[in-house]
Write a protein that holds these residues in place. Sequence first.
Motif, PDB file in Angstrom:
ATOM      1  N   ALA A  54      -5.798   1.491  -7.123  1.00 60.56           N
ATOM      2  CA  ALA A  54      -6.787   1.689  -6.057  1.00 60.56           C
ATOM      3  C   ALA A  54      -6.151   1.459  -4.690  1.00 60.56           C
ATOM      4  CB  ALA A  54      -7.975   0.753  -6.258  1.00 60.56           C
ATOM      5  N   ALA A  55      -5.282   0.464  -4.580  1.00 61.29           N
ATOM      6  CA  ALA A  55      -4.594   0.206  -3.302  1.00 61.29           C
ATOM      7  C   ALA A  55      -3.665   1.359  -2.950  1.00 61.29           C
ATOM      8  CB  ALA A  55      -3.810  -1.106  -3.383  1.00 61.29           C
ATOM      9  N   THR A  56      -3.005   1.918  -3.948  1.00 64.47           N
ATOM     10  CA  THR A  56      -2.137   3.083  -3.716  1.00 64.47           C
ATOM     11  C   THR A  56      -2.945   4.266  -3.217  1.00 64.47           C
ATOM     12  OG1 THR A  56      -0.630   2.337  -5.446  1.00 64.47           O
ATOM     13  CG2 THR A  56      -0.480   4.648  -4.809  1.00 64.47           C
ATOM     14  N   GLU A  57      -4.073   4.525  -3.865  1.00 65.62           N
ATOM     15  CA  GLU A  57      -4.939   5.637  -3.444  1.00 65.62           C
ATOM     16  C   GLU A  57      -5.501   5.405  -2.047  1.00 65.62           C
ATOM     17  OE1 GLU A  57      -5.693   8.608  -4.854  1.00 65.62           O
ATOM     18  OE2 GLU A  57      -4.119   8.113  -6.299  1.00 65.62           O
ATOM     19  N   ALA A  58      -5.883   4.180  -1.747  1.00 65.03           N
ATOM     20  CA  ALA A  58      -6.432   3.866  -0.429  1.00 65.03           C
ATOM     21  C   ALA A  58      -5.376   4.073   0.656  1.00 65.03           C
ATOM     22  CB  ALA A  58      -6.945   2.428  -0.397  1.00 65.03           C
ATOM     23  N   ALA A  59      -4.164   3.600   0.423  1.00 67.43           N
ATOM     24  CA  ALA A  59      -3.092   3.762   1.415  1.00 67.43           C
ATOM     25  C   ALA A  59      -2.743   5.237   1.601  1.00 67.43           C
ATOM     26  CB  ALA A  59      -1.852   2.984   0.977  1.00 67.43           C
ATOM     27  N   ARG A  60      -2.696   5.975   0.506  1.00 67.72           N
ATOM     28  CA  ARG A  60      -2.369   7.409   0.601  1.00 67.72           C
ATOM     29  C   ARG A  60      -3.454   8.164   1.365  1.00 67.72           C
ATOM     30  NH1 ARG A  60      -3.525  12.004  -1.640  1.00 67.72           N
ATOM     31  NH2 ARG A  60      -1.969  13.634  -1.846  1.00 67.72           N
ATOM     32  N   SER A  61      -4.714   7.897   1.050  1.00 69.03           N
ATOM     33  CA  SER A  61      -5.818   8.566   1.753  1.00 69.03           C
ATOM     34  C   SER A  61      -5.813   8.229   3.228  1.00 69.03           C
ATOM     35  CB  SER A  61      -7.161   8.158   1.155  1.00 69.03           C
ATOM     36  OG  SER A  61      -7.283   8.646  -0.149  1.00 69.03           O
ATOM     37  N   ALA A  62      -5.522   6.985   3.556  1.00 66.69           N
ATOM     38  CA  ALA A  62      -5.485   6.577   4.962  1.00 66.69           C
ATOM     39  C   ALA A  62      -4.325   7.227   5.690  1.00 66.69           C
ATOM     40  CB  ALA A  62      -5.385   5.057   5.066  1.00 66.69           C
ATOM     41  N   SER A  63      -3.194   7.397   5.027  1.00 69.23           N
ATOM     42  CA  SER A  63      -2.025   7.982   5.698  1.00 69.23           C
ATOM     43  C   SER A  63      -2.204   9.468   5.977  1.00 69.23           C
ATOM     44  CB  SER A  63      -0.767   7.770   4.856  1.00 69.23           C
ATOM     45  OG  SER A  63      -0.789   8.581   3.699  1.00 69.23           O
ATOM     46  N   ALA A  75     -10.101   5.480   3.017  1.00 71.87           N
ATOM     47  CA  ALA A  75      -9.453   4.457   2.193  1.00 71.87           C
ATOM     48  C   ALA A  75     -10.471   3.720   1.331  1.00 71.87           C
ATOM     49  CB  ALA A  75      -8.701   3.471   3.076  1.00 71.87           C
ATOM     50  N   ILE A  76     -11.595   3.360   1.908  1.00 72.03           N
ATOM     51  CA  ILE A  76     -12.644   2.667   1.155  1.00 72.03           C
ATOM     52  C   ILE A  76     -13.186   3.560   0.051  1.00 72.03           C
ATOM     53  CG2 ILE A  76     -14.975   1.700   1.311  1.00 72.03           C
ATOM     54  CD1 ILE A  76     -14.149   0.724   4.153  1.00 72.03           C
ATOM     55  N   ALA A  77     -13.436   4.822   0.375  1.00 63.98           N
ATOM     56  CA  ALA A  77     -13.948   5.762  -0.623  1.00 63.98           C
ATOM     57  C   ALA A  77     -12.934   5.983  -1.743  1.00 63.98           C
ATOM     58  CB  ALA A  77     -14.299   7.089   0.044  1.00 63.98           C
ATOM     59  N   ALA A  78     -11.664   6.111  -1.388  1.00 64.88           N
ATOM     60  CA  ALA A  78     -10.621   6.342  -2.399  1.00 64.88           C
ATOM     61  C   ALA A  78     -10.471   5.137  -3.323  1.00 64.88           C
ATOM     62  CB  ALA A  78      -9.296   6.655  -1.725  1.00 64.88           C
ATOM     63  N   ALA A  79     -10.535   3.930  -2.765  1.00 65.24           N
ATOM     64  CA  ALA A  79     -10.420   2.717  -3.581  1.00 65.24           C
ATOM     65  C   ALA A  79     -11.591   2.614  -4.556  1.00 65.24           C
ATOM     66  CB  ALA A  79     -10.358   1.486  -2.686  1.00 65.24           C
ATOM     67  N   GLN A  80     -12.796   2.859  -4.077  1.00 63.18           N
ATOM     68  CA  GLN A  80     -13.972   2.789  -4.942  1.00 63.18           C
ATOM     69  C   GLN A  80     -13.910   3.850  -6.034  1.00 63.18           C
ATOM     70  OE1 GLN A  80     -16.610   0.377  -4.769  1.00 63.18           O
ATOM     71  NE2 GLN A  80     -16.756   1.233  -6.811  1.00 63.18           N
ATOM     72  N   ARG A  81     -13.518   5.062  -5.668  1.00 64.68           N
ATOM     73  CA  ARG A  81     -13.406   6.155  -6.637  1.00 64.68           C
ATOM     74  C   ARG A  81     -12.368   5.822  -7.719  1.00 64.68           C
ATOM     75  NH1 ARG A  81     -13.039   9.790  -3.149  1.00 64.68           N
ATOM     76  NH2 ARG A  81     -10.775   9.810  -2.954  1.00 64.68           N
ATOM     77  N   SER A  82     -11.237   5.271  -7.301  1.00 62.12           N
ATOM     78  CA  SER A  82     -10.186   4.918  -8.247  1.00 62.12           C
ATOM     79  C   SER A  82     -10.646   3.834  -9.214  1.00 62.12           C
ATOM     80  CB  SER A  82      -8.941   4.451  -7.492  1.00 62.12           C
ATOM     81  OG  SER A  82      -7.934   4.060  -8.385  1.00 62.12           O
ATOM     82  N   LEU A  83     -11.327   2.810  -8.704  1.00 66.52           N
ATOM     83  CA  LEU A  83     -11.809   1.743  -9.583  1.00 66.52           C
ATOM     84  C   LEU A  83     -12.899   2.246 -10.521  1.00 66.52           C
ATOM     85  CD1 LEU A  83     -11.878  -1.264  -7.102  1.00 66.52           C
ATOM     86  CD2 LEU A  83     -10.262  -0.857  -8.959  1.00 66.52           C
ATOM     87  N   SER A 112      -0.765   0.364   5.494  1.00 67.90           N
ATOM     88  CA  SER A 112      -0.833  -0.468   4.289  1.00 67.90           C
ATOM     89  C   SER A 112      -2.289  -0.793   3.991  1.00 67.90           C
ATOM     90  CB  SER A 112      -0.019  -1.753   4.450  1.00 67.90           C
ATOM     91  OG  SER A 112      -0.602  -2.590   5.402  1.00 67.90           O
ATOM     92  N   ALA A 113      -2.599  -0.801   2.704  1.00 65.06           N
ATOM     93  CA  ALA A 113      -3.957  -1.093   2.254  1.00 65.06           C
ATOM     94  C   ALA A 113      -3.912  -2.243   1.261  1.00 65.06           C
ATOM     95  CB  ALA A 113      -4.572   0.142   1.607  1.00 65.06           C
ATOM     96  N   THR A 114      -4.788  -3.202   1.453  1.00 63.08           N
ATOM     97  CA  THR A 114      -4.935  -4.319   0.519  1.00 63.08           C
ATOM     98  C   THR A 114      -6.312  -4.212  -0.113  1.00 63.08           C
ATOM     99  OG1 THR A 114      -3.525  -5.729   1.888  1.00 63.08           O
ATOM    100  CG2 THR A 114      -4.942  -6.828   0.284  1.00 63.08           C
ATOM    101  N   VAL A 115      -6.325  -4.092  -1.428  1.00 58.06           N
ATOM    102  CA  VAL A 115      -7.586  -4.006  -2.166  1.00 58.06           C
ATOM    103  C   VAL A 115      -7.770  -5.308  -2.939  1.00 58.06           C
ATOM    104  CG1 VAL A 115      -8.856  -2.772  -3.953  1.00 58.06           C
ATOM    105  CG2 VAL A 115      -7.463  -1.506  -2.334  1.00 58.06           C
ATOM    106  N   THR A 116      -8.939  -5.898  -2.796  1.00 57.88           N
ATOM    107  CA  THR A 116      -9.268  -7.155  -3.465  1.00 57.88           C
ATOM    108  C   THR A 116     -10.490  -6.944  -4.339  1.00 57.88           C
ATOM    109  OG1 THR A 116      -8.434  -8.364  -1.561  1.00 57.88           O
ATOM    110  CG2 THR A 116      -9.806  -9.586  -3.078  1.00 57.88           C
TER     111      THR A 116
END
Length: 149
Positions: A54-63, A75-83, A112-116
Amino acid sequence: MRRLVRTARRRLRSGERGSAAIEAAVGVPAFLLLIGLVFAGGRVALAGQSVEAAATEAARSASIARTETEARSSAIAAAQRSLDEKGLNCTPGVALDTSDFGNAVGVASSVSATVTCNLGVRDLAVPGLPGTIRISKTMESPIDTYRER
């Protein structure tokens, strides 16, 4: 002599009565605890991999985004979708470092994206294990050096 041997055997057998029950009373809970710890370790390992993806997807979407605002929302949408795709039931916290968006074109930049995620393990009922385990992963993705920002 035979009588003495028989008497000794009877005494040994009667002294061991109930030992199997005591061994089971000690061994079974220990075995169940071990099984619970294996399940907890597996759940934490799989959740860690899912949060990292999810962090990888968030960073990629943001970049890929053109603006910081667009980067945050994608980034938020990509992280949620990935999880969601991985079947991990948690609401992610996404922290994004978009400070390099202000760099001039031609300068190497990254996001950089940090997903918690708080993983629930209360249902495993393992003594000493907290109800939730916090998993946090950080990934970085480069911004195209010659793209207009």
